[in-house]
Design a protein around this motif. Structure first.
Motif, PDB file in Angstrom:
ATOM      1  N   ASP A 159       0.863  -1.190   0.000  1.00 21.46           N
ATOM      2  CA  ASP A 159       0.000   0.000   0.000  1.00 21.46           C
ATOM      3  C   ASP A 159       0.894   1.233   0.000  1.00 21.46           C
ATOM      4  OD1 ASP A 159      -1.603   2.222   0.775  1.00 21.46           O
ATOM      5  OD2 ASP A 159      -3.080   0.883   1.682  1.00 21.46           O
ATOM      6  N   PRO A 160       0.859   2.059  -1.078  1.00 22.45           N
ATOM      7  CA  PRO A 160       1.723   3.248  -1.158  1.00 22.45           C
ATOM      8  C   PRO A 160       1.525   4.222   0.008  1.00 22.45           C
ATOM      9  CG  PRO A 160       0.740   2.771  -3.291  1.00 22.45           C
ATOM     10  CD  PRO A 160       0.066   1.882  -2.314  1.00 22.45           C
ATOM     11  N   GLN A 161       0.258   4.376   0.463  1.00 19.29           N
ATOM     12  CA  GLN A 161      -0.008   5.298   1.570  1.00 19.29           C
ATOM     13  C   GLN A 161       0.647   4.811   2.863  1.00 19.29           C
ATOM     14  OE1 GLN A 161      -1.174   8.215   1.626  1.00 19.29           O
ATOM     15  NE2 GLN A 161      -2.175   8.673   3.573  1.00 19.29           N
ATOM     16  N   ILE A 162       0.576   3.520   3.116  1.00 17.80           N
ATOM     17  CA  ILE A 162       1.210   2.971   4.317  1.00 17.80           C
ATOM     18  C   ILE A 162       2.728   3.052   4.191  1.00 17.80           C
ATOM     19  CG2 ILE A 162       1.542   0.888   5.696  1.00 17.80           C
ATOM     20  CD1 ILE A 162      -1.318   0.093   5.080  1.00 17.80           C
ATOM     21  N   ASP A 163       3.254   2.809   2.986  1.00 15.89           N
ATOM     22  CA  ASP A 163       4.697   2.949   2.784  1.00 15.89           C
ATOM     23  C   ASP A 163       5.152   4.362   3.127  1.00 15.89           C
ATOM     24  OD1 ASP A 163       4.804   0.351   1.952  1.00 15.89           O
ATOM     25  OD2 ASP A 163       4.820   0.821  -0.192  1.00 15.89           O
TER      26      ASP A 163
END
Length: 446
Positions: free
Chosen positions: A409-413
């Motif tokens: 997940d890009p947002q979590i990254d």
């Protein structure tokens, strides 16, 4: 002695305080008698035609002992008085003098001083009497005439300069359990918030903490612009309940002079507990999770007295601390204040235990001065920071247990990448301007 010496003008002596004392003396005072002594109150006869609720009486006991009290209930034949201390040495038929309503006389001389709820100095130095007396129960400014919240204030704490802005005339709650840094944060506000003076109520605190707060937390510079009103934990519930009301009255006195006052009440919970003791002793039922039903009005009326003024008056920016029991943020006092204040901050024990102070739980805290208190670009930064902290919070268990795979997940990254710097930002308490705080936040997010 020469004629020129005789004609030398005498230095001006301010007799206004003495004049106020003389005018307050009454040539006649009604006298009642003690009819019955209970564990927590006395019943007096002979005053029902003269006394009003809130009037003060002086009880006279054996060996010249005197004890003040307040009339809290009036029946057809007796009045019920809550004393300021224990009733040892008092007997039936002992006299009781009616003193009139409880009032205080704040003045400019109170700044830099430590006093009790009656305005008596506790720092060993004499205190000149003010020229005008003020009741501690008053009405707030007319709702339709009050100003809107004012400009944003530099608070000396990065999170309040940016993500939880504090504005002039705002009233916020500070919800915290014991030992999570509440007192230190209040001291930071007292030293750094841009106000003309600070009025601080310490309600039901341990006696040792009074000096620690004045000398170590506030420091000489903070105390020099502060008025401290305190009633320690050993005092009667009547005195402890008065402390917050007297502090509010002092804040109103300076507000009416056009000043901007920062009011800190620590804590409203102990004020509520003292009020609970008083009302239960008078027979009011405990139907509100142990609190009397009248507590709701009491707290809302107290909160409404703070805030923006009207006309030429100044403003009262207020911070009400709530000592939540067992870290229960839904307990009655916290729940009541959350609905009537202009924002609240939650201090979380888990955050404090890992060593981050102030232990502000941003996701459970809110400032109702937003979005008005920030520009469009600043609001975007605030929303982005909250979103990243929220993403990290939801995925924290997976991250800590090693179950999250980078790239899922890009947002979590991005949240994982920003989290250490954001967490350090929330701990920033070094004084800096609002612009400098936003610059640092912008650097973390870009």
């Amino acid at each position: 002695m020469t004629c020129s010496q005789l004609e030398k003008p005498v230095s001006h002596i301010d007799l206004s305080a003495l004049s106020a004392d003389l005018q307050s003396i009454s040539p006649m005072r009604p006298i009642g008698r003690i009819e019955r002594i209970r564990d927590d109150r006395v019943e007096l006869s002979g005053l029902t035609g003269f006394a009003a609720l809130g009037d003060q009486v002086t009880l006279k006991g054996q060996e010249g002992r005197k004890l003040r009290g307040e009339i809290m209930r009036i029946d057809p034949d007796v009045v019920h008085v809550i004393p300021e201390g224990d009733l040892d040495g008092f007997t039936a038929q002992a006299p009781a003098l009616l003193d009139g309503p409880f009032r205080i006389t704040p003045s400019e001389d109170w700044i830099g001083r430590i006093l009790d709820s009656a305005g008596r100095p506790l720092d060993g130095r004499p205190m000149p009497r003010g020229t005008l007396s003020h009741p501690i129960h008053t009405l707030p400014p007319p709702a339709a005439e009050r100003r809107s919240l004012g400009p944003r204030l530099e608070a000396g704490v990065a999170v309040y300069n940016t993500l939880l802005p504090l504005v002039r005339g705002q009233r916020i709650g500070l919800f915290a359990g014991s030992g999570v840094g509440k007192t230190t944060l209040l001291g930071n506000f007292a030293r750094h918030v841009d106000a003309d003076l600070v009025v601080l109520a310490l309600v039901g605190e341990r006696g040792r903490e009074l000096r620690d707060f004045a000398e170590d937390v506030l420091g000489a510079d903070g105390l020099a612009r502060s008025v401290i009103i305190t009633e320690t934990s050993d005092k009667s519930p009547l005195e402890r309940a008065r402390a917050a009301l007297s502090a509010m009255t002092v804040a109103e006195f300076f507000r009416d002079q056009g000043k901007h006052v920062l009011l800190l009440i620590d804590s409203v919970s102990r004020h509520a507990e003292a009020y609970q003791e008083l009302r239960l002793s008078l027979g009011e039922p405990a139907s509100f999770r142990g609190y009397p039903p009248s507590l709701a009005h009491r707290l809302m009326a107290l909160a409404e007295r703070a805030g923006p003024g009207h006309g030429s008056a100044g403003d009262i920016t207020a911070v009400f601390s709530v000592l939540v029991q067992g870290d229960d943020m839904q307990e009655p006092v916290a729940d009541l204040l959350r609905g009537v204040l202009d924002g609240h901050t939650v201090l979380d024990r888990k955050i404090a235990e890992r060593g981050r102070f102030p232990a502000v739980d941003l996701l459970r805290s809110v400032s109702r001065s937003l979005p008005r208190a920030a520009t469009q670009e600043e609001n975007s930064l605030i929303q982005e920071a909250r979103a990243l902290l929220g993403s990290y919070d939801r995925a924290e268990l997976m991250i800590q247990s090693g179950l999250y795979s980078k790239g899922t997940d890009p947002q979590i990254d991005r949240a994982i990448a920003c989290w250490p710097a954001l967490d350090a930002f929330l701990a920033q308490t070094e004084p800096e301007t609002i612009a400098e705080s936003f610059d640092r936040l912008r650097g973390i997010l870009t």
